[in-house]
Design an enzyme around this catalytic site. Structure first.
Site, PDB file in Angstrom:
ATOM      1  N   CYS A   1      -0.601   6.122   7.227  1.00 48.76           N
ATOM      2  CA  CYS A   1      -1.953   5.818   7.696  1.00 48.76           C
ATOM      3  C   CYS A   1      -1.978   5.197   9.087  1.00 48.76           C
ATOM      4  O   CYS A   1      -2.635   5.703   9.987  1.00 48.76           O
ATOM      5  CB  CYS A   1      -2.632   4.926   6.677  1.00 48.76           C
ATOM      6  SG  CYS A   1      -4.169   4.167   7.210  1.00 48.76           S
TER       7      CYS A   1
ATOM      8  N   GLN B   1     -19.640  -7.886  12.173  1.00 46.51           N
ATOM      9  CA  GLN B   1     -18.236  -8.244  11.928  1.00 46.51           C
ATOM     10  C   GLN B   1     -17.772  -7.679  10.589  1.00 46.51           C
ATOM     11  O   GLN B   1     -18.510  -7.742   9.608  1.00 46.51           O
ATOM     12  CB  GLN B   1     -18.101  -9.764  11.920  1.00 46.51           C
ATOM     13  CG  GLN B   1     -18.413 -10.415  13.257  1.00 46.51           C
ATOM     14  CD  GLN B   1     -17.251 -10.341  14.226  1.00 46.51           C
ATOM     15  OE1 GLN B   1     -16.174  -9.857  13.902  1.00 46.51           O
ATOM     16  NE2 GLN B   1     -17.467 -10.805  15.434  1.00 46.51           N
TER      17      GLN B   1
ATOM     18  N   TYR C   1     -22.341 -11.799  25.750  1.00 51.11           N
ATOM     19  CA  TYR C   1     -21.763 -10.761  24.897  1.00 51.11           C
ATOM     20  C   TYR C   1     -22.186 -11.017  23.442  1.00 51.11           C
ATOM     21  O   TYR C   1     -21.354 -11.102  22.540  1.00 51.11           O
ATOM     22  CB  TYR C   1     -20.233 -10.746  24.991  1.00 51.11           C
ATOM     23  CG  TYR C   1     -19.671 -10.694  26.389  1.00 51.11           C
ATOM     24  CD1 TYR C   1     -19.430  -9.468  27.002  1.00 51.11           C
ATOM     25  CD2 TYR C   1     -19.373 -11.853  27.098  1.00 51.11           C
ATOM     26  CE1 TYR C   1     -18.889  -9.412  28.282  1.00 51.11           C
ATOM     27  CE2 TYR C   1     -18.846 -11.802  28.375  1.00 51.11           C
ATOM     28  CZ  TYR C   1     -18.596 -10.587  28.964  1.00 51.11           C
ATOM     29  OH  TYR C   1     -18.059 -10.533  30.229  1.00 51.11           O
TER      30      TYR C   1
ATOM     31  N   CYS D   1      -8.120   1.912  -0.457  1.00 47.37           N
ATOM     32  CA  CYS D   1      -7.572   1.252   0.721  1.00 47.37           C
ATOM     33  C   CYS D   1      -7.622  -0.228   0.393  1.00 47.37           C
ATOM     34  O   CYS D   1      -8.698  -0.783   0.212  1.00 47.37           O
ATOM     35  CB  CYS D   1      -8.439   1.572   1.933  1.00 47.37           C
ATOM     36  SG  CYS D   1      -8.082   0.503   3.341  1.00 47.37           S
TER      37      CYS D   1
ATOM     38  N   GLU E   1     -26.538  -9.234  26.087  1.00 51.69           N
ATOM     39  CA  GLU E   1     -25.696  -8.189  25.511  1.00 51.69           C
ATOM     40  C   GLU E   1     -26.053  -6.882  26.209  1.00 51.69           C
ATOM     41  O   GLU E   1     -27.217  -6.633  26.513  1.00 51.69           O
ATOM     42  CB  GLU E   1     -25.973  -8.142  23.994  1.00 51.69           C
ATOM     43  CG  GLU E   1     -25.716  -6.848  23.277  1.00 51.69           C
ATOM     44  CD  GLU E   1     -24.255  -6.460  23.251  1.00 51.69           C
ATOM     45  OE1 GLU E   1     -23.397  -7.318  22.979  1.00 51.69           O
ATOM     46  OE2 GLU E   1     -23.967  -5.270  23.515  1.00 51.69           O
TER      47      GLU E   1
ATOM     48  N   CYS F   1      -2.965  -0.241   9.183  1.00 47.19           N
ATOM     49  CA  CYS F   1      -2.318  -1.563   9.167  1.00 47.19           C
ATOM     50  C   CYS F   1      -0.964  -1.426   9.867  1.00 47.19           C
ATOM     51  O   CYS F   1      -0.334  -0.382   9.788  1.00 47.19           O
ATOM     52  CB  CYS F   1      -2.052  -2.022   7.733  1.00 47.19           C
ATOM     53  SG  CYS F   1      -3.530  -2.259   6.747  1.00 47.19           S
TER      54      CYS F   1
ATOM     55  N   CYS G   1     -10.985 -11.609  21.274  1.00 49.69           N
ATOM     56  CA  CYS G   1     -10.257 -10.720  20.361  1.00 49.69           C
ATOM     57  C   CYS G   1      -8.965 -10.248  21.021  1.00 49.69           C
ATOM     58  O   CYS G   1      -8.275  -9.393  20.491  1.00 49.69           O
ATOM     59  CB  CYS G   1     -11.127  -9.542  19.949  1.00 49.69           C
ATOM     60  SG  CYS G   1     -11.780  -8.614  21.329  1.00 49.69           S
TER      61      CYS G   1
ATOM     62  N   CYS H   1       0.839  -1.207   0.000  1.00 55.09           N
ATOM     63  CA  CYS H   1       0.000   0.000   0.000  1.00 55.09           C
ATOM     64  C   CYS H   1       0.871   1.252   0.000  1.00 55.09           C
ATOM     65  O   CYS H   1       1.748   1.405   0.837  1.00 55.09           O
ATOM     66  CB  CYS H   1      -0.889  -0.004   1.242  1.00 55.09           C
ATOM     67  SG  CYS H   1      -1.785   1.521   1.464  1.00 55.09           S
TER      68      CYS H   1
HETATM   69  N1  SAH Z   1     -20.707 -11.946  19.624  1.00 56.58           N
HETATM   70  C1  SAH Z   1     -20.917 -10.757  18.833  1.00 56.58           C
HETATM   71  C2  SAH Z   1     -20.317  -9.470  19.455  1.00 56.58           C
HETATM   72  C3  SAH Z   1     -18.991  -9.568  20.094  1.00 56.58           C
HETATM   73  S1  SAH Z   1     -18.277  -8.004  20.491  1.00 56.58           S
HETATM   74  C4  SAH Z   1     -20.421 -10.963  17.418  1.00 56.58           C
HETATM   75  O1  SAH Z   1     -19.683 -11.902  17.159  1.00 56.58           O
HETATM   76  O2  SAH Z   1     -20.782 -10.185  16.540  1.00 56.58           O
HETATM   77  C5  SAH Z   1     -18.500  -7.916  22.243  1.00 56.58           C
HETATM   78  C6  SAH Z   1     -19.889  -7.447  22.659  1.00 56.58           C
HETATM   79  O3  SAH Z   1     -19.935  -7.390  24.076  1.00 56.58           O
HETATM   80  C7  SAH Z   1     -20.268  -6.052  22.178  1.00 56.58           C
HETATM   81  O4  SAH Z   1     -21.457  -6.143  21.463  1.00 56.58           O
HETATM   82  C8  SAH Z   1     -20.456  -5.240  23.484  1.00 56.58           C
HETATM   83  O5  SAH Z   1     -21.490  -4.299  23.401  1.00 56.58           O
HETATM   84  C9  SAH Z   1     -20.795  -6.330  24.471  1.00 56.58           C
HETATM   85  N2  SAH Z   1     -20.535  -6.064  25.901  1.00 56.58           N
HETATM   86  C10 SAH Z   1     -19.552  -5.313  26.454  1.00 56.58           C
HETATM   87  N3  SAH Z   1     -19.583  -5.411  27.809  1.00 56.58           N
HETATM   88  C11 SAH Z   1     -20.623  -6.246  28.113  1.00 56.58           C
HETATM   89  C12 SAH Z   1     -21.152  -6.743  29.346  1.00 56.58           C
HETATM   90  N4  SAH Z   1     -20.626  -6.397  30.516  1.00 56.58           N
HETATM   91  N5  SAH Z   1     -22.205  -7.572  29.279  1.00 56.58           N
HETATM   92  C13 SAH Z   1     -22.756  -7.932  28.098  1.00 56.58           C
HETATM   93  N6  SAH Z   1     -22.290  -7.487  26.907  1.00 56.58           N
HETATM   94  C14 SAH Z   1     -21.231  -6.654  26.906  1.00 56.58           C
END
Ligand code: SAH
Length: 458
Positions: free
Chosen positions: A84, A289, A318, A165, A339, A87, A414, A78
């Site tokens: 930037c 995602q 989550y 990009c 969530e 990356c 992550c 790139c």
């Molecule tokens: N599993 C989903 C999102 C994962 S990202 C996917 O794969 O698309 C992590 C998520 O956790 C986010 O949506 C965020 O809002 C949520 N989060 C953060 N702290 C939290 C908590 N204490 N309890 C529940 N959810 C939470």
């Protein structure tokens, strides 16, 4: 165990050897055990380093000469890579990137998790590690009297104009260029961050991987978007697959991209995409995602580790907009998703309906509060899936898992460092980590996702 610096600012280290790569892509060399972080240096390389900053425990250096190259070194493809900062490891071949990520995951599992005999698989990478992002959001501004849209220069608030990009879908590049051209032609004023004046702040676009549907979001400071009809007409004419044009108003002085008011200017409120057989409706504000191809790889692995036979009760903590929950619901008796963001839970419920899935239930709230409540009500998971943000799971949630004793825990992470920390807590409480599979969702960056399979020891 922080060490006093054995070197001073402006010192030179003549024969520096680089051993590691930090999570932000800097090379690490050590002087008597004291680490110096050096940009653009890869493990296995050697060279001359000038010390630019020291503090207790670690310092920073600059490579003034490289005497030995890594076999993984390559010319970053790139042209705007260095300015930037989006990356971090384009100067490394993809093979080298995957190897470095595997090494990092293994190292933190040992160092932080004390998981010495753990099986960490090689990273599942992409066949084509470019053009993988489905979503672009570019800041808009003015430079030397010209309309610019692109990216913030590394460590600054200066906007650099960009026409492509190469980790974005080509379609997104094309859409951004069309929006730029039409807004410039119609003299929509770019936002001036310093004086909080002007109109257009950000252009966002998302292209659905499986359906090709395109959404454009124009974020303005002002409540009105001038020439909106002309803008929409031009976009309809130029953008194939366009399904939705949305106007978002963000009148605050803030780094947050979107504001609270969102209205559809043309077309639908959402675009649709599939992960496997599950369909998702994605609105302008939805979290979704960014690498859908690898998301499928990640979720398939999570599903494999969940090892569902059809009779299980599953909790997805989550859960965001319910992506993993719905994926698992195809194979489980019942899935409960939790969530913290209420809007995401609304999306999750709608997505369940869209797929005609009646065996899922969603609740908005902190996982560490909702799951203990469920447990008190008698809801007990056979399999529990967590996918927390970078800081990992809340301790109260881990304690509830230890009390609830699901047969299996699938941990989607992550951040390998907090994964390792949480695995240690689960292991001390009677679980055993069977295996860890890293998945590369973000080629060219140092980010690495991983899924762990954790089993209750009977
Ligand atoms: N599993 C989903 C999102 C994962 S990202 C996917 O794969 O698309 C992590 C998520 O956790 C986010 O949506 C965020 O809002 C949520 N989060 C953060 N702290 C939290 C908590 N204490 N309890 C529940 N959810 C939470």
């Amino acid at each position: 165990m922080s060490k006093k610096a054995p070197v001073q600012k402006n010192d030179y280290i003549d024969e520096a050897v680089f051993e590691d790569l930090t999570h932000d892509g800097n090379g690490v060399t050590k002087v008597d055990g004291y680490p110096l972080f050096v940009p653009n240096a890869l493990p296995g390389e050697e060279g001359r380093v000038k010390v630019v900053k020291t503090s207790k425990g670690y310092g920073f250096g600059r490579l003034s000469e490289r005497t030995k190259d890594s076999p993984f070194r390559q010319e970053p493809p790139c042209p705007i890579y260095r300015e930037c900062g989006g990356c971090q490891i384009q100067h490394m071949t993809y093979e080298g990137q995957l190897e470095a990520k595997e090494k990092n995951v293994k190292a933190v599992m040992q160092r932080i998790g004390k998981l010495h005999d753990l099986h960490v698989h090689p990273v599942l990478g992409m066949e084509e590690p470019w053009r993988y992002r489905n979503k672009a959001q570019v800041p808009v501004g003015e430079k030397d009297g010209r309309f610019v849209a692109g990216f913030y220069q590394k460590r600054s608030h200066e906007i650099i104009d960009m026409d492509k990009c190469i980790i974005q879908y080509e379609k997104n590049d094309e859409v951004i260029q069309h929006v730029k051209e039409v807004c410039e032609k119609l003299e929509v004023r770019p936002y001036d961050e310093k004086n909080h004046k002007g109109t257009l702040r950000h252009i966002m676009t998302r292209t659905a991987y499986t359906t090709g549907e395109v959404m454009v979001v124009l974020v303005t400071r002002t409540p009105e978007l001038p020439h909106k009809k002309a803008i929409v007409d031009a976009l309809i004419e130029n953008i194939e697959g366009l399904k939705s044009v949305v106007h978002n108003v963000n009148s605050k002085r803030t780094n947050v991209i979107m504001g609270d008011t969102t209205r559809v200017l043309w077309g639908e409120e959402v675009i649709h995409d599939y992960i496997g057989d599950v369909k998702f409706a994605i609105s302008a504000r939805s979290f979704y995602q960014v690498n859908p191809e690898q998301t499928k790889v990640l979720y398939d692995k999570a599903l494999e580790y969940a090892d569902l036979q059809g009779e299980e009760t599953v909790i997805d903590a989550y859960c965001g907009i319910g992506t993993i929950s719905l994926f698992l619901a195809q194979k489980a008796k019942k899935v409960y998703g939790v969530e913290i963001v209420p809007q995401a839970i609304e999306d999750a419920k709608q997505n369940a309906e869209l797929n005609g899935m009646a065996n899922v239930e969603f609740k908005a709230g902190p996982a560490e509060v909702v799951i203990p409540d469920w447990y008190k009500e008698g809801i007990k998971a056979d399999v529990l899936v967590v996918d927390p943000p970078r800081k990992g799971c809340d301790e109260a949630l881990l304690n509830t898992i230890l009390a609830m004793k699901p047969k299996r825990v699938v941990y989607v992470s992550c951040n390998p460092a907090t994964l390792a920390r949480d695995l240690r807590i689960l292991e001390d409480g009677g679980y055993k980590t069977a295996e860890v599979q890293p998945v590369d969702m973000f080629p060219q960056t140092m980010h690495c996702e991983a899924v762990a399979k954790i089993e209750l020891v009977e």
